[in-house]
Design an enzyme around this catalytic site. Structure first.
Site, PDB file in Angstrom:
ATOM      1  N   ASP A  10       0.860  -1.169   0.000  1.00  0.00           N
ATOM      2  CA  ASP A  10       0.000   0.000   0.000  1.00  0.00           C
ATOM      3  C   ASP A  10       0.912   1.240   0.000  1.00  0.00           C
ATOM      4  O   ASP A  10       2.110   1.128   0.286  1.00  0.00           O
ATOM      5  CB  ASP A  10      -0.872  -0.036   1.267  1.00  0.00           C
ATOM      6  CG  ASP A  10      -1.631   1.248   1.481  1.00  0.00           C
ATOM      7  OD1 ASP A  10      -2.292   1.708   0.534  1.00  0.00           O
ATOM      8  OD2 ASP A  10      -1.562   1.805   2.606  1.00  0.00           O
ATOM      9  N   ASP A  12      -0.347   5.102   0.839  1.00  0.00           N
ATOM     10  CA  ASP A  12      -0.681   6.120   1.842  1.00  0.00           C
ATOM     11  C   ASP A  12      -0.715   5.507   3.236  1.00  0.00           C
ATOM     12  O   ASP A  12      -1.484   4.578   3.494  1.00  0.00           O
ATOM     13  CB  ASP A  12      -2.032   6.761   1.511  1.00  0.00           C
ATOM     14  CG  ASP A  12      -1.962   7.507   0.194  1.00  0.00           C
ATOM     15  OD1 ASP A  12      -1.128   8.412   0.090  1.00  0.00           O
ATOM     16  OD2 ASP A  12      -2.722   7.157  -0.734  1.00  0.00           O
ATOM     17  N   GLU A  19      -1.275  11.224   4.729  1.00  0.00           N
ATOM     18  CA  GLU A  19      -2.675  11.663   4.845  1.00  0.00           C
ATOM     19  C   GLU A  19      -2.831  13.024   5.523  1.00  0.00           C
ATOM     20  O   GLU A  19      -3.366  13.959   4.929  1.00  0.00           O
ATOM     21  CB  GLU A  19      -3.520  10.609   5.572  1.00  0.00           C
ATOM     22  CG  GLU A  19      -3.699   9.291   4.806  1.00  0.00           C
ATOM     23  CD  GLU A  19      -4.553   9.403   3.538  1.00  0.00           C
ATOM     24  OE1 GLU A  19      -4.967  10.514   3.173  1.00  0.00           O
ATOM     25  OE2 GLU A  19      -4.788   8.363   2.899  1.00  0.00           O
ATOM     26  N   GLY A  53     -10.582   6.649  -1.311  1.00  0.00           N
ATOM     27  CA  GLY A  53     -10.740   7.341  -2.586  1.00  0.00           C
ATOM     28  C   GLY A  53     -11.145   8.784  -2.366  1.00  0.00           C
ATOM     29  O   GLY A  53     -12.103   9.061  -1.640  1.00  0.00           O
ATOM     30  N   GLY A  54     -10.424   9.696  -2.972  1.00  0.00           N
ATOM     31  CA  GLY A  54     -10.660  11.114  -2.746  1.00  0.00           C
ATOM     32  C   GLY A  54     -12.007  11.598  -3.253  1.00  0.00           C
ATOM     33  O   GLY A  54     -12.704  12.362  -2.576  1.00  0.00           O
ATOM     34  N   LYS A  55     -12.404  11.161  -4.445  1.00  0.00           N
ATOM     35  CA  LYS A  55     -13.699  11.614  -4.996  1.00  0.00           C
ATOM     36  C   LYS A  55     -14.831  11.072  -4.129  1.00  0.00           C
ATOM     37  O   LYS A  55     -15.783  11.784  -3.816  1.00  0.00           O
ATOM     38  CB  LYS A  55     -13.859  11.131  -6.452  1.00  0.00           C
ATOM     39  CG  LYS A  55     -12.863  11.779  -7.406  1.00  0.00           C
ATOM     40  CD  LYS A  55     -13.118  11.398  -8.860  1.00  0.00           C
ATOM     41  CE  LYS A  55     -12.730   9.969  -9.199  1.00  0.00           C
ATOM     42  NZ  LYS A  55     -11.291   9.692  -9.127  1.00  0.00           N
ATOM     43  N   GLU A  56     -14.699   9.815  -3.734  1.00  0.00           N
ATOM     44  CA  GLU A  56     -15.712   9.172  -2.887  1.00  0.00           C
ATOM     45  C   GLU A  56     -15.774   9.873  -1.526  1.00  0.00           C
ATOM     46  O   GLU A  56     -16.846  10.029  -0.937  1.00  0.00           O
ATOM     47  CB  GLU A  56     -15.366   7.693  -2.702  1.00  0.00           C
ATOM     48  CG  GLU A  56     -15.421   6.847  -3.968  1.00  0.00           C
ATOM     49  CD  GLU A  56     -14.167   6.916  -4.854  1.00  0.00           C
ATOM     50  OE1 GLU A  56     -13.277   7.754  -4.603  1.00  0.00           O
ATOM     51  OE2 GLU A  56     -14.092   6.111  -5.806  1.00  0.00           O
ATOM     52  N   HIS A  83     -11.427  17.353  -7.398  1.00  0.00           N
ATOM     53  CA  HIS A  83     -10.432  16.321  -7.133  1.00  0.00           C
ATOM     54  C   HIS A  83      -9.207  16.478  -8.029  1.00  0.00           C
ATOM     55  O   HIS A  83      -8.076  16.237  -7.599  1.00  0.00           O
ATOM     56  CB  HIS A  83     -11.052  14.924  -7.288  1.00  0.00           C
ATOM     57  CG  HIS A  83     -10.143  13.829  -6.836  1.00  0.00           C
ATOM     58  ND1 HIS A  83      -9.502  12.988  -7.713  1.00  0.00           N
ATOM     59  CD2 HIS A  83      -9.720  13.481  -5.593  1.00  0.00           C
ATOM     60  CE1 HIS A  83      -8.746  12.157  -7.025  1.00  0.00           C
ATOM     61  NE2 HIS A  83      -8.854  12.427  -5.745  1.00  0.00           N
ATOM     62  N   THR A 124      -5.246   2.828  -3.321  1.00  0.00           N
ATOM     63  CA  THR A 124      -6.480   3.489  -3.714  1.00  0.00           C
ATOM     64  C   THR A 124      -6.209   4.834  -4.361  1.00  0.00           C
ATOM     65  O   THR A 124      -7.067   5.389  -5.045  1.00  0.00           O
ATOM     66  CB  THR A 124      -7.330   3.720  -2.443  1.00  0.00           C
ATOM     67  OG1 THR A 124      -7.376   2.512  -1.719  1.00  0.00           O
ATOM     68  CG2 THR A 124      -8.710   4.148  -2.764  1.00  0.00           C
ATOM     69  N   ASP A 183      -1.518  -0.302   6.246  1.00  0.00           N
ATOM     70  CA  ASP A 183      -1.526   0.499   7.474  1.00  0.00           C
ATOM     71  C   ASP A 183      -2.920   0.671   8.058  1.00  0.00           C
ATOM     72  O   ASP A 183      -3.051   1.231   9.136  1.00  0.00           O
ATOM     73  CB  ASP A 183      -0.985   1.910   7.195  1.00  0.00           C
ATOM     74  CG  ASP A 183      -1.969   2.721   6.375  1.00  0.00           C
ATOM     75  OD1 ASP A 183      -2.302   2.294   5.252  1.00  0.00           O
ATOM     76  OD2 ASP A 183      -2.443   3.768   6.866  1.00  0.00           O
TER      77      ASP A 183
HETATM   78  C1  XBP Z   1      -5.602   5.934   0.398  1.00  0.00           C
HETATM   79  C2  XBP Z   1      -6.818   6.668   0.123  1.00  0.00           C
HETATM   80  C3  XBP Z   1      -6.761   7.727  -0.868  1.00  0.00           C
HETATM   81  C4  XBP Z   1      -6.037   8.975  -0.449  1.00  0.00           C
HETATM   82  C5  XBP Z   1      -6.395  10.082  -1.408  1.00  0.00           C
HETATM   83  O1  XBP Z   1      -5.961   4.659   0.918  1.00  0.00           O
HETATM   84  O2  XBP Z   1      -7.850   6.395   0.655  1.00  0.00           O
HETATM   85  O3  XBP Z   1      -8.083   8.082  -1.125  1.00  0.00           O
HETATM   86  O4  XBP Z   1      -6.431   9.361   0.852  1.00  0.00           O
HETATM   87  O5  XBP Z   1      -6.081   9.731  -2.703  1.00  0.00           O
HETATM   88  P1  XBP Z   1      -4.957   3.425   0.826  1.00  0.00           P
HETATM   89  P2  XBP Z   1      -6.981  10.240  -3.952  1.00  0.00           P
HETATM   90  O6  XBP Z   1      -3.735   3.822   1.603  1.00  0.00           O
HETATM   91  O7  XBP Z   1      -5.662   2.306   1.491  1.00  0.00           O
HETATM   92  O8  XBP Z   1      -4.688   3.150  -0.621  1.00  0.00           O
HETATM   93  O9  XBP Z   1      -7.501  11.602  -3.584  1.00  0.00           O
HETATM   94  O10 XBP Z   1      -6.012  10.265  -5.098  1.00  0.00           O
HETATM   95  O11 XBP Z   1      -8.095   9.250  -4.113  1.00  0.00           O
HETATM   96 MG    MG Z   2      -3.053   3.066   3.423  1.00  0.00          MG
END
Ligand code: XBP
Ligand code: MG
Length: 254
Positions: A10, A12, A19, A53-56, A83, A124, A183
């Site tokens: 992963d 982030d 984050e 997901g940022g848009k979600e 986004h 993601t 994480d």
């Molecule tokens: C990461 C996310 C992402 C980021 C934002 O989760 O949830 O949505 O916070 O990225 P993970 P975008 O570590 O489980 O992959 O805005 O590009 O979606």
């Molecule tokens: Mg993560």
């Protein structure tokens, strides 16, 4: 018994703590640029992280906290525009080198690559964000990771297993050949549903989450001079994660 062939990471929260002082700030700046007075505080962002997901995440925020907000254009296009601005701001922020890798990440990846383990990413986040992070703090990673599964390449984001299944398919490997690194609880569920043995390194946002079923839960990967703290699982006498311990954990759960 299958030998360990590949590690799937992963991004982030796992490779880097992106984050709180990365994505969150970029969302806030995108809102400000759009003339919106939305501000995601550190605790609120912790709650919003339940939605991957940022848009979600923006859609969820509007539904829950701005129910009377009516977007100027078609709602989906409006969120996509916001986004896209957030991605531009976030990648610019990374280009300044503002977010370092977490402890042990560079050492462990370097050792794994040198020993011939195959490396991939399952995340993601938007693909451009992964490239920007690697360019800024791990340029070698641009060649080390043979598959980068990211963002909207699969329709269902974590906790769905789709992104891990996509990466396994691209690599031509079975889940039993690999270890996953996560994480968050959403990430762990995604990896587990894909059949992967998973090592978790927690962070401030995820340390209280449920990591039942993880092979090992640590505060970070550790380094020779910075031992990890074990939160669950059995790393034996080892105080930092190296390839030998990764192989051991993989065998324990094979
Ligand atoms: C990461 C996310 C992402 C980021 C934002 O989760 O949830 O949505 O916070 O990225 P993970 P975008 O570590 O489980 O992959 O805005 O590009 O979606
Ligand atoms: Mg993560």
């Amino acid at each position: 018994m299958a030998a360990l062939q590949a590690l799937i990471f992963d991004v982030d929260g796992t490779l880097a703590d992106t984050e709180r002082d990365g994505h969150r700030l970029a969302f806030n700046q995108a809102f400000a640029e759009a003339g919106l007075d939305w501000q995601w505080s550190i605790p609120l962002y912790g709650e919003l992280l339940a939605v991957t997901g940022g848009k979600e995440r923006i859609q969820f925020f509007i539904d829950r906290y701005q129910p009377s907000f009516s977007p100027p254009a078609d709602g989906k296009a409006f969120i996509a525009g916001l986004h896209a601005a957030k991605t531009r701001i976030y990648t610019e922020l990374l280009a300044t080198g503002g977010i370092p890798l977490r402890p042990g990440v560079r050492r462990f990846l370097q050792e794994a690559y040198t020993q011939g383990l195959r490396l991939a990413i399952a995340t993601t986040t938007t693909p451009a964000n992964v490239t920007a992070l690697l360019q800024s703090v791990l340029p070698d990673g641009l060649t080390w990771f043979e598959v980068i599964g990211a963002g909207d390449i699969v329709p269902a984001k974590k906790p769905a297993p789709d992104i891990y299944l996509y990466v396994l398919e691209q690599m031509g490997l079975q889940a039993r050949d690999c270890l996953a690194f996560e994480d968050s609880a959403n990430g762990l569920i995604s990896a587990q549903q894909a059949g992967l043995t998973t090592i978790v390194t927690v962070n401030d946002y995820t340390q209280e989450q449920d990591f039942g079923g993880a092979a090992l839960v640590l505060d970070h990967l550790g380094d020779p001079h910075l031992p990890f703290r074990r939160l669950a699982g059995d790393p034996g006498q080892t105080t930092y994660l190296d390839v030998s311990l990764a192989r051991q954990i993989h065998q324990q759960f094979a």
